[in-house]
Design a protein around this motif. Structure first.
Motif, PDB file in Angstrom:
ATOM      1  N   ILE A 192       0.811  -1.226   0.000  1.00  0.00           N
ATOM      2  CA  ILE A 192       0.000   0.000   0.000  1.00  0.00           C
ATOM      3  C   ILE A 192       0.845   1.278   0.000  1.00  0.00           C
ATOM      4  N   GLY A 193       2.104   1.148  -0.359  1.00  0.00           N
ATOM      5  CA  GLY A 193       2.902   2.357  -0.549  1.00  0.00           C
ATOM      6  C   GLY A 193       3.652   2.849   0.669  1.00  0.00           C
ATOM      7  N   ALA A 194       3.633   2.103   1.761  1.00  0.00           N
ATOM      8  CA  ALA A 194       4.190   2.615   3.011  1.00  0.00           C
ATOM      9  C   ALA A 194       5.630   2.185   3.306  1.00  0.00           C
ATOM     10  N   CYS A 195       6.045   1.019   2.819  1.00  0.00           N
ATOM     11  CA  CYS A 195       7.316   0.473   3.317  1.00  0.00           C
ATOM     12  C   CYS A 195       8.493   0.674   2.357  1.00  0.00           C
ATOM     13  N   LEU A 196       8.241   1.013   1.117  1.00  0.00           N
ATOM     14  CA  LEU A 196       9.264   1.175   0.064  1.00  0.00           C
ATOM     15  C   LEU A 196       9.982  -0.136  -0.237  1.00  0.00           C
ATOM     16  N   GLY A 197       9.361  -1.256   0.137  1.00  0.00           N
ATOM     17  CA  GLY A 197       9.958  -2.565  -0.115  1.00  0.00           C
ATOM     18  C   GLY A 197       9.935  -2.974  -1.573  1.00  0.00           C
ATOM     19  N   CYS A 198       9.216  -2.232  -2.398  1.00  0.00           N
ATOM     20  CA  CYS A 198       9.001  -2.676  -3.777  1.00  0.00           C
ATOM     21  C   CYS A 198       9.533  -1.694  -4.803  1.00  0.00           C
ATOM     22  N   VAL A 199      10.336  -0.709  -4.395  1.00  0.00           N
ATOM     23  CA  VAL A 199      10.687   0.366  -5.339  1.00  0.00           C
ATOM     24  C   VAL A 199      11.474  -0.158  -6.536  1.00  0.00           C
ATOM     25  N   CYS A 200      11.222   0.471  -7.671  1.00  0.00           N
ATOM     26  CA  CYS A 200      12.038   0.225  -8.857  1.00  0.00           C
ATOM     27  C   CYS A 200      12.632   1.557  -9.284  1.00  0.00           C
ATOM     28  N   GLN A 201      13.676   1.495 -10.102  1.00  0.00           N
ATOM     29  CA  GLN A 201      14.343   2.710 -10.563  1.00  0.00           C
ATOM     30  C   GLN A 201      13.512   3.376 -11.651  1.00  0.00           C
ATOM     31  N   SER A 202      13.298   4.687 -11.512  1.00  0.00           N
ATOM     32  CA  SER A 202      12.566   5.400 -12.551  1.00  0.00           C
ATOM     33  C   SER A 202      13.521   6.304 -13.315  1.00  0.00           C
ATOM     34  N   THR A 203      13.144   6.671 -14.530  1.00  0.00           N
ATOM     35  CA  THR A 203      14.019   7.523 -15.340  1.00  0.00           C
ATOM     36  C   THR A 203      13.938   8.979 -14.878  1.00  0.00           C
ATOM     37  N   GLU A 204      12.735   9.419 -14.459  1.00  0.00           N
ATOM     38  CA  GLU A 204      12.572  10.793 -13.966  1.00  0.00           C
ATOM     39  C   GLU A 204      12.613  10.794 -12.441  1.00  0.00           C
ATOM     40  N   THR A 205      13.003  11.941 -11.854  1.00  0.00           N
ATOM     41  CA  THR A 205      12.965  12.000 -10.390  1.00  0.00           C
ATOM     42  C   THR A 205      11.553  12.303  -9.912  1.00  0.00           C
ATOM     43  N   ASP A 206      11.244  11.838  -8.744  1.00  0.00           N
ATOM     44  CA  ASP A 206       9.961  12.061  -8.096  1.00  0.00           C
ATOM     45  C   ASP A 206       9.824  13.546  -7.726  1.00  0.00           C
ATOM     46  N   ALA A 207       8.641  14.133  -7.967  1.00  0.00           N
ATOM     47  CA  ALA A 207       8.448  15.568  -7.735  1.00  0.00           C
ATOM     48  C   ALA A 207       8.583  15.948  -6.261  1.00  0.00           C
ATOM     49  N   HIS A 208       8.258  15.032  -5.378  1.00  0.00           N
ATOM     50  CA  HIS A 208       8.309  15.352  -3.948  1.00  0.00           C
ATOM     51  C   HIS A 208       9.661  15.022  -3.324  1.00  0.00           C
ATOM     52  N   SER A 209      10.107  13.789  -3.517  1.00  0.00           N
ATOM     53  CA  SER A 209      11.306  13.349  -2.806  1.00  0.00           C
ATOM     54  C   SER A 209      12.578  13.506  -3.648  1.00  0.00           C
ATOM     55  N   HIS A 210      12.432  13.820  -4.943  1.00  0.00           N
ATOM     56  CA  HIS A 210      13.567  14.018  -5.858  1.00  0.00           C
ATOM     57  C   HIS A 210      14.495  12.813  -5.930  1.00  0.00           C
ATOM     58  N   PRO A 221       1.118  -1.303 -10.462  1.00  0.00           N
ATOM     59  CA  PRO A 221       2.251  -2.005 -11.080  1.00  0.00           C
ATOM     60  C   PRO A 221       2.436  -1.714 -12.570  1.00  0.00           C
ATOM     61  N   VAL A 222       1.500  -0.922 -13.177  1.00  0.00           N
ATOM     62  CA  VAL A 222       1.617  -0.640 -14.607  1.00  0.00           C
ATOM     63  C   VAL A 222       2.354   0.680 -14.799  1.00  0.00           C
ATOM     64  N   PHE A 223       3.397   0.656 -15.629  1.00  0.00           N
ATOM     65  CA  PHE A 223       4.156   1.862 -15.951  1.00  0.00           C
ATOM     66  C   PHE A 223       4.334   1.977 -17.464  1.00  0.00           C
ATOM     67  N   ARG A 224       4.521   3.226 -17.962  1.00  0.00           N
ATOM     68  CA  ARG A 224       5.017   3.385 -19.325  1.00  0.00           C
ATOM     69  C   ARG A 224       6.432   2.818 -19.323  1.00  0.00           C
ATOM     70  N   SER A 225       6.790   2.045 -20.332  1.00  0.00           N
ATOM     71  CA  SER A 225       8.108   1.393 -20.316  1.00  0.00           C
ATOM     72  C   SER A 225       9.240   2.403 -20.238  1.00  0.00           C
ATOM     73  N   THR A 226       8.999   3.618 -20.769  1.00  0.00           N
ATOM     74  CA  THR A 226      10.046   4.642 -20.742  1.00  0.00           C
ATOM     75  C   THR A 226      10.206   5.283 -19.364  1.00  0.00           C
ATOM     76  N   GLU A 227       9.241   5.032 -18.467  1.00  0.00           N
ATOM     77  CA  GLU A 227       9.280   5.639 -17.125  1.00  0.00           C
ATOM     78  C   GLU A 227      10.213   4.904 -16.177  1.00  0.00           C
ATOM     79  N   VAL A 228      10.447   3.620 -16.447  1.00  0.00           N
ATOM     80  CA  VAL A 228      11.166   2.784 -15.478  1.00  0.00           C
ATOM     81  C   VAL A 228      12.402   2.130 -16.100  1.00  0.00           C
ATOM     82  N   GLU A 229      13.408   1.905 -15.240  1.00  0.00           N
ATOM     83  CA  GLU A 229      14.601   1.155 -15.645  1.00  0.00           C
ATOM     84  C   GLU A 229      14.262  -0.323 -15.546  1.00  0.00           C
ATOM     85  N   LEU A 230      14.536  -1.053 -16.602  1.00  0.00           N
ATOM     86  CA  LEU A 230      14.203  -2.481 -16.562  1.00  0.00           C
ATOM     87  C   LEU A 230      15.468  -3.321 -16.674  1.00  0.00           C
TER      88      LEU A 230
END
Ligand code: FAD
Ligand code: FES
Length: 230
Positions: A192-210, A221-230
């Motif tokens: 539910i978004g609380a533990c950060l146990g599932c993070v993946c690398q994104s190409t852009e930085t997050d607007a809040h936490s940078h 779990p669905v992302f544009r393929s260009t949004e995430v490092e695979l």
């Protein structure tokens, strides 16, 4: 069930085991959503003895367990001619997507061998192409081999499956210049978004936490393929 009423393709539920010892729920994608009956269907692989999925598999019709959901974002339903690509345990969520997507559908399924679960149900939803690792059915190799062998074309890609498969599909989508949506089945904890146990690398930085992070459970779990490092 209110869970079914709200659910959309690409979302998942977190399923709790009944033994209390294992506190973490197991995320499982929605394979079918029946809003009239208020029912959800999940299809999963038993990962081993003494696992959560083994416990689920030992339940009988009529037994109950606790679930949380629907969780995650789901697939955007916009295409004229789509690839729906599933590999292994990434195959089940493609079924409800196929049922709800109103366009020309080419369904490419990657199995290990001739044990082809859900195949007949997919055949009712569109043109199906199969790749098997051992070459026993369809194209020998992976889903990309099946796409090339059959000279298939699409304007949008939807995919769920193991990371190496998603990586290859991302490259293909970039080459072809078509949008590609990938659903990631990473390991999770809270769901539910609380533990950060599932993070993946994104190409852009997050607007809040940078940071270059996205939570698969909450941002996906669905992302544009260009949004995430695979
Ligand atoms: P554990 O005791 O936790 O682990 C047993 C073995 O399974 C270990 O080897 C472990 O490394 C491996 N494992 C654990 N989690 C994963 C994972 N996420 N991916 C691959 N291997 C794993 N599985 C399905 O069969 N069907 C689905 O529709 C499905 N949908 C998913 C949707 C999402 C959003 C996510 C994040 C995962 C999904 N999975 C799905 C994977 C499923 O959640 C795991 O297989 C399950 O949690 C394992 O729990 P367990 O108690 O059986 O095994
Ligand atoms: Fe806890 Fe995603 S599993 S933040």
């Amino acid at each position: 069930e209110p869970v079914a009423a709200e659910a959309v393709p690409g979302q998942f539920i977190s399923m709790y085991t009944n033994d209390g010892a294992k506190l973490l729920p197991r995320p499982i994608s929605l394979c079918e959503i029946d809003k009239e009956k208020g029912a959800l269907r999940v299809v999963y692989r038993v990962t081993g003895e003494k696992t959560g999925t083994k416990q689920f598999s030992q339940m009988k019709a009529g037994d109950s367990l606790e679930v949380m959901g629907p969780l995650g974002n789901g697939f955007p339903l916009k295409s004229k001619k789509a690839f729906l690509i599933g590999g292994g345990i990434g195959i089940p969520p493609m079924l409800e997507l196929a049922k709800q997507l109103n366009c020309e559908k080419q369904i490419i399924l990657g199995y290990r061998n001739s044990d082809m679960f859900l195949l007949d149900e997919f055949k009712k939803q569109g043109e199906v192409y199969i790749a098997t690792e051992d070459g026993s059915v369809g194209t020998k190799g992976n889903v990309m081999d099946a796409i090339r062998e059959n000279a298939l074309e699409a304007d949008v890609i939807y995919a769920c499956g193991p990371k190496p498969m998603l990586r290859a599909i991302k490259v293909y989508a970039l080459e072809k210049g078509i949008p590609c949506w990938v659903s990631m089945e990473e390991r999770m904890a809270c769901g539910i978004g609380a533990c950060l146990g599932c993070v993946c690398q994104s190409t852009e930085t997050d607007a809040h936490s940078h940071v270059h992070n996205k939570r698969v459970c909450k941002d996906g779990p669905v992302f544009r393929s260009t949004e995430v490092e695979l």
